[in-house]
Write a protein that holds these residues in place. Structure first.
Motif, PDB file in Angstrom:
ATOM      1  N   GLN A   1     -12.998  -6.782   8.466  1.00 31.45           N
ATOM      2  CA  GLN A   1     -13.755  -6.011   7.476  1.00 31.45           C
ATOM      3  C   GLN A   1     -13.987  -6.749   6.171  1.00 31.45           C
ATOM      4  O   GLN A   1     -14.871  -6.392   5.399  1.00 31.45           O
ATOM      5  CB  GLN A   1     -13.046  -4.681   7.193  1.00 31.45           C
ATOM      6  N   ILE A   2     -13.166  -7.761   5.893  1.00 25.03           N
ATOM      7  CA  ILE A   2     -13.360  -8.528   4.655  1.00 25.03           C
ATOM      8  C   ILE A   2     -13.901  -9.922   4.968  1.00 25.03           C
ATOM      9  O   ILE A   2     -14.982 -10.299   4.525  1.00 25.03           O
ATOM     10  CB  ILE A   2     -12.044  -8.672   3.864  1.00 25.03           C
TER      11      ILE A   2
ATOM     12  N   ALA B   1      -7.588  -5.778  10.233  1.00 26.64           N
ATOM     13  CA  ALA B   1      -8.698  -5.140   9.521  1.00 26.64           C
ATOM     14  C   ALA B   1      -9.238  -6.078   8.456  1.00 26.64           C
ATOM     15  O   ALA B   1     -10.445  -6.124   8.198  1.00 26.64           O
ATOM     16  CB  ALA B   1      -8.236  -3.833   8.890  1.00 26.64           C
TER      17      ALA B   1
ATOM     18  N   HIS C   1     -19.258  -7.746  -0.460  1.00 26.75           N
ATOM     19  CA  HIS C   1     -20.239  -7.237   0.507  1.00 26.75           C
ATOM     20  C   HIS C   1     -20.297  -5.719   0.539  1.00 26.75           C
ATOM     21  O   HIS C   1     -21.030  -5.155   1.327  1.00 26.75           O
ATOM     22  CB  HIS C   1     -19.917  -7.781   1.893  1.00 26.75           C
TER      23      HIS C   1
ATOM     24  N   GLY D   1      -4.058  -1.292   1.539  1.00 24.89           N
ATOM     25  CA  GLY D   1      -3.491  -0.849   2.800  1.00 24.89           C
ATOM     26  C   GLY D   1      -4.170  -1.430   4.021  1.00 24.89           C
ATOM     27  O   GLY D   1      -4.071  -0.890   5.120  1.00 24.89           O
ATOM     28  N   CYS D   2      -4.855  -2.555   3.833  1.00 28.68           N
ATOM     29  CA  CYS D   2      -5.594  -3.190   4.909  1.00 28.68           C
ATOM     30  C   CYS D   2      -4.628  -4.013   5.762  1.00 28.68           C
ATOM     31  O   CYS D   2      -3.871  -4.819   5.233  1.00 28.68           O
ATOM     32  CB  CYS D   2      -6.604  -4.118   4.237  1.00 28.68           C
TER      33      CYS D   2
ATOM     34  N   TYR E   1     -14.761  -6.406  -3.423  1.00 28.63           N
ATOM     35  CA  TYR E   1     -15.288  -6.877  -2.145  1.00 28.63           C
ATOM     36  C   TYR E   1     -16.785  -7.116  -2.314  1.00 28.63           C
ATOM     37  O   TYR E   1     -17.543  -6.166  -2.519  1.00 28.63           O
ATOM     38  CB  TYR E   1     -15.018  -5.844  -1.049  1.00 28.63           C
TER      39      TYR E   1
ATOM     40  N   ALA F   1      -7.026  -6.342  -0.842  1.00 26.83           N
ATOM     41  CA  ALA F   1      -7.105  -5.631   0.432  1.00 26.83           C
ATOM     42  C   ALA F   1      -5.713  -5.174   0.872  1.00 26.83           C
ATOM     43  O   ALA F   1      -5.549  -4.068   1.377  1.00 26.83           O
ATOM     44  CB  ALA F   1      -7.738  -6.525   1.488  1.00 26.83           C
ATOM     45  N   ARG F   2      -4.720  -6.042   0.648  1.00 29.48           N
ATOM     46  CA  ARG F   2      -3.329  -5.668   0.957  1.00 29.48           C
ATOM     47  C   ARG F   2      -2.926  -4.416   0.189  1.00 29.48           C
ATOM     48  O   ARG F   2      -2.336  -3.493   0.732  1.00 29.48           O
ATOM     49  CB  ARG F   2      -2.375  -6.776   0.522  1.00 29.48           C
TER      50      ARG F   2
ATOM     51  N   ALA G   1       0.815  -1.210   0.000  1.00 26.46           N
ATOM     52  CA  ALA G   1       0.000   0.000   0.000  1.00 26.46           C
ATOM     53  C   ALA G   1       0.851   1.264   0.000  1.00 26.46           C
ATOM     54  O   ALA G   1       0.387   2.333  -0.374  1.00 26.46           O
ATOM     55  CB  ALA G   1      -0.922  -0.007   1.216  1.00 26.46           C
TER      56      ALA G   1
END
Lengths: 377, 273
Positions: free
Chosen positions: B181-182, B177, A89, B172-173, A87, B168-169, A73
C-alpha cells in the motif's frame, strides 16, 4: 490516565550507547519539550517512546502499563515527523484516514473524525488534494491532522517546525500551543531551538550526550541552571562563563580572583579550599547596576552592536576572557574604551570544578523587567 | 556560416542514425508484402499485399506461439516484479548481516552468459519435470529478469525516506501492507520501466526457448519464427518470415511508445539520484 514514565531507559546501537539510563515522569496533559544539541539523543528518546526503536534496557510505562514490547500502533500514541512523512500517493483525506482503517474503525466514524480534524486545522478545502499540491504549512497541518484523528493519549512531535520558514514557524508554534490547550492531551515535543522550547513547554527536559541534564519549567532552567551545560544552552546570547579561582571564604562571602581582579560574592554553602577553580555565570542581560551589593569587572570594549532596543558590548578582560554585556537601549562607548560591567550579586551563578551549580546558589531570585527590582521568590 | 555547417553535419548524422536503425525494419515490412521472386527485386514501395499475413495466421501454430510468448512474458514480468519488490524491500530497507553479499551474488548471477548455464539448467528443468512446458521458460527467464529488476527496485526503494515507513508503522501498517500500500504505488514508475524491459527480454529470448521446448504447441514466437519453413527444403519463405517478424515487433513498439517517458525517467532516477 495517560501519564508517561521512563525508568532507566537505555539504548545502544552496537557498541555506541545513545541513551544512558533516562529517568523521567511526564504528567497527564503536560506539554514537555526535549531540547539539546544535535546528537544528544532527544530524537532517539522520542522514537523509543513511540516504539520505533526497541530500547536496550529499562521500562517505558504509559498510563501505568509497561509498553516496552508493544507495537507503535498499539501504544495509543501519534507522531508528527520532521519531514511530515505524508503518503505522497494519497490525498489529504486518505492520508488522515489511513491509520484508522487499520484500527478497524467503522467508515462513518472515520469520516466524522477526519472532517472534524480538517475543520480544526482549516483543511476542508484541500481534502481531495495530494500532498504535492499543498504548501509547506498545509502539509504540516495534514501531518498534525493525521495525529489528531487517532485520538491518541500522547502526541509526539519530532522537530515539526524545522522545515517551515520563519513567519510560518511562529504561527504554527502558536497553533500547536492552542491545540494543546484545546485537546488537553499529553504532548512531547523535540526541538533544538530553545525559543520553541521556552515558549511552548510546561516542562523542559535538557538532554546532552544521552543523559538528562536538567528537568524543569522554562523559568527554572533560565534562573537556576543546575550545571554549566544548561547554563550555556538556555538563553541567548549565551550566559557569560568566567573562569575564576577561590582566594578565601569567610564572613558569608566568597573571595574570587578573575585574572588580576577580585570579586566578592555572598556564599553560604559548604567550605571550598582556597585555589579551587570556580566558574562564574552571568547572563548578558543581567549586567545592570541595581540596588544592593554588586559585582564589578573591568575590561576593554572589543565591539559594540546596536540593535535598537538593546546594545551588545563585547569586552575583553585583562587575562583574555571575553564577556558579553547586553544593555537595554543605546549605550555610548566604542572599541578600545575601558568599560566596567556591573551586575547585582543576586544574578551571579557559581559552578564548581565538576560543572555543577554550587549549593546555596541553586534557586536564584526572579528579576524585575529591567533588573531594578530584585526580590527573592 | 560555422553554425550552418554544424547544423548540416548534425542533420546528416541524425539521418544516418535513423536510417541505420529504422531501415532494416522498414525493409522487413516491405518484404512482408512480397511473394515469390518479387522478393529479390529491389522495390521500395511495393503494393500492399497481405497474402503472407493471411498464410501465417491461418496455417500452423503461429497464433499459438504468440499466445505462448505472451503467457511466458506476462508471467515472467508479474513474478519478477512481485519477487523484486519484496526482495528490494529487504535489501533496501532492512539491516541484516550479509546484505552486500546477497546483492553482489544477485548481480553475479546475471553475469554468466546464457550458454554457460544452459546445460546445467537443462538438467535442472528435466529434474523438475518442466521440460517441454512453458514453466521451463518462465523459470529460466527469471534468471536474467530478476537480477535486473531487484537491483533497480533496491536503488529506488532506498530513495524513499525512512520516515514514511515510520509513519506507516505508527498508523498500524503491517510489513506486508506497507509493501503493497505504500511502496508499491510509489514505485510504480520504476515498475513500469523494469517490467517493460523484462517483458522485451522474455519476448525476444531464443536460446532457452529453443532448448527447453520440443513440440510446436509450446514453442514461443522467436523459435516458431526461426523454424518457419517453405514447401520444399530448397525454399526459404522470406515473405512469411518477414510478416511474422513485423507481427512480433509491433506489440513491443507499441508498449515502448506507451511507456517511453516512464522508462527514461525511471531508469535514470534509479541510477543517478
Amino acid at each position: 490516565m495517560a501519564d508517561l514514565s521512563l525508568t532507566n531507559v537505555r539504548k545502544a546501537f552496537g557498541a555506541l550507547t545513545v541513551l544512558h539510563g533516562i529517568d523521567l515522569t511526564i504528567e497527564d496533559g503536560e506539554l514537555v519539550v526535549f531540547v539539546g544539541p544535535s546528537g544528544c539523543g532527544k530524537s532517539t528518546l522520542l522514537r523509543a517512546i513511540a516504539g520505533l526503536e526497541e530500547i536496550s534496557g529499562g521500562d517505558i510505562r504509559i498510563g501505568g502499563d509497561i509498553v516496552n514490547h508493544v507495537a507503535p500502533a498499539d501504544r495509543q500514541i501519534a507522531m508528527v515527523f520532521q519531514s511530515y512523512a505524508l503518503y505522497p500517493h494519497m490525498d489529504v483525506y486518505r492520508n488522515m484516514a489511513f491509520g484508522l482503517k487499520f484500527a478497524k474503525i467503522p467508515k462513518d466514524e472515520i469520516d466524522r473524525r477526519v472532517r472534524k480534524a480538517a475543520s480544526i486545522l482549516k483543511l476542508d478545502a484541500v481534502l481531495d488534494r495530494k500532498p504535492g499540491a499543498l504548501s509547506g504549512g498545509q502539509r504540516q497541518r495534514v501531518a498534525i491532522g493525521r495525529a489528531i484523528v487517532r485520538q491518541p493519549k500522547i502526541f509526539l512531535f519530532d522537530e515539526p517546525l524545522s522545515n517551515l520558514d520563519a513567519a510560518l514557524r511562529v504561527n504554527t508554534r502558536i497553533e500547536i500551543a492552542k491545540l494543546h490547550r484545546e485537546l488537553g492531551a499529553t504532548m512531547i515535543y523535540v526541538t533544538h531551538d530553545q525559543v520553541e522550547a521556552m515558549t511552548l513547554a510546561d516542562k523542559i527536559v535538557v538532554l546532552n550526550g544521552g543523559r538528562v541534564e536538567q528537568v524543569g519549567t522554562p523559568l527554572d532552567l533560565y534562573h537556576a541552571p543546575a550545571n554549566l551545560f544548561v547554563a550555556g544552552f538556555i538563553g541567548s546570547p549565551a550566559m557569560n562563563l568566567i573562569q575564576a579561582r577561590v582566594i578565601s571564604l569567610g564572613n558569608g562571602a566568597l573571595r574570587l580572583s578573575v585574572g588580576e581582579q577580585q570579586v566578592n560574592i555572598p556564599y553560604s554553602g559548604p567550605a571550598i579550599a582556597a585555589g579551587a577553580p570556580i566558574t562564574i555565570g552571568i547572563r548578558p542581560e543581567h549586567w545592570i547596576p541595581g540596588e544592593g551589593q554588586s559585582m564589578k569587572i573591568e575590561g576593554t570594549v572589543d565591539l559594540v552592536e546596536h540593535l535598537g532596543e538593546t546594545s551588545i558590548i563585547y569586552m575583553r578582560l585583562a587575562d583574555g576572557q571575553m564577556l558579553t554585556v547586553r544593555y537595554p537601549g543605546d549605550i555610548f562607548c566604542k572599541a578600545g574604551d575601558r568599560f566596567v560591567a556591573e551586575a547585582p550579586v543576586a544574578a551571579v551563578h557559581l559552578f564548581n570544578d565538576a560543572g555543577q551549580a554550587m549549593l546555596g546558589r541553586r534557586s536564584s531570585p526572579a528579576y524585575g523587567i529591567l533588573g531594578h527590582e530584585f526580590r527573592a521568590r | 556560416m560555422k553554425r550552418l555547417t554544424k547544423a548540416i553535419i548534425l542533420t546528416l548524422l541524425k539521418i544516418i542514425v535513423v536510417f541505420y536503425t529504422v531501415f532494416p525494419f522498414y525493409w522487413a515490412i516491405v518484404s512482408s508484402f512480397k511473394t515469390g521472386s518479387a522478393l529479390f527485386s529491389v522495390d521500395f514501395f511495393p503494393p500492399i499485399d497481405l497474402t503472407n499475413y493471411r498464410d501465417l495466421l491461418t496455417n500452423g501454430n503461429f497464433l499459438r506461439n504468440i499466445l505462448n510468448s505472451a503467457i511466458v512474458a506476462v508471467s515472467v514480468v508479474t513474478l519478477s516484479l512481485i519477487f523484486a519488490i519484496t526482495s528490494a524491500y529487504a535489501l533496501g530497507k532492512l539491516k541484516f548481516r550479509g546484505r552486500g553479499v546477497v546483492l553482489a551474488a544477485i548481480l553475479g548471477a546475471s553475469m554468466f552468459p546464457q550458454i554457460v548455464v544452459l546445460s546445467g539448467l537443462f538438467g535442472t528443468i528435466r529434474w523438475l519435470g518442466l521440460y517441454n512446458s512453458l514453466g521451463s521458460l518462465v523459470l529460466s527467464y527469471m534468471i536474467f529478469s530478476l537480477p535486473f529488476t531487484v537491483w533497480v527496485m533496491t536503488s529506488f526503494i532506498r530513495q524513499i525516506p525512512a520516515e514514511l515507513e515510520d509513519a506507516a508503522r505508527m498508523d498500524g501498517c503491517s510489513t506486508w501492507a506497507m509493501i503493497w500500500q505504500i511502496y508499491f504505488p510509489l514505485l510504480a514508475p520504476a515498475l513500469a520501466s523494469t517490467g517493460l524491459l523484462a517483458f522485451i527480454a522474455s519476448w525476444n529470448e531464443f536460446l532457452f526457448a529453443l532448448t527447453f521446448t520440443l513440440s510446436d504447441t509450446v514453442r514461443t514466437v522467436p523459435v516458431g519464427l526461426a523454424l518457419i519453413s517453405g514447401s520444399s527444403r530448397f525454399e526459404l519463405p522470406f515473405g512469411t518470415i518477414m510478416a511474422a517478424s513485423v507481427i512480433v515487433t509491433v506489440p513491443l513498439i507499441l508498449l515502448v511508445l506507451i511507456f517511453q517517458r516512464r522508462i527514461v525517467s525511471g531508469l535514470t532516477a534509479g541510477a543517478v539520484k
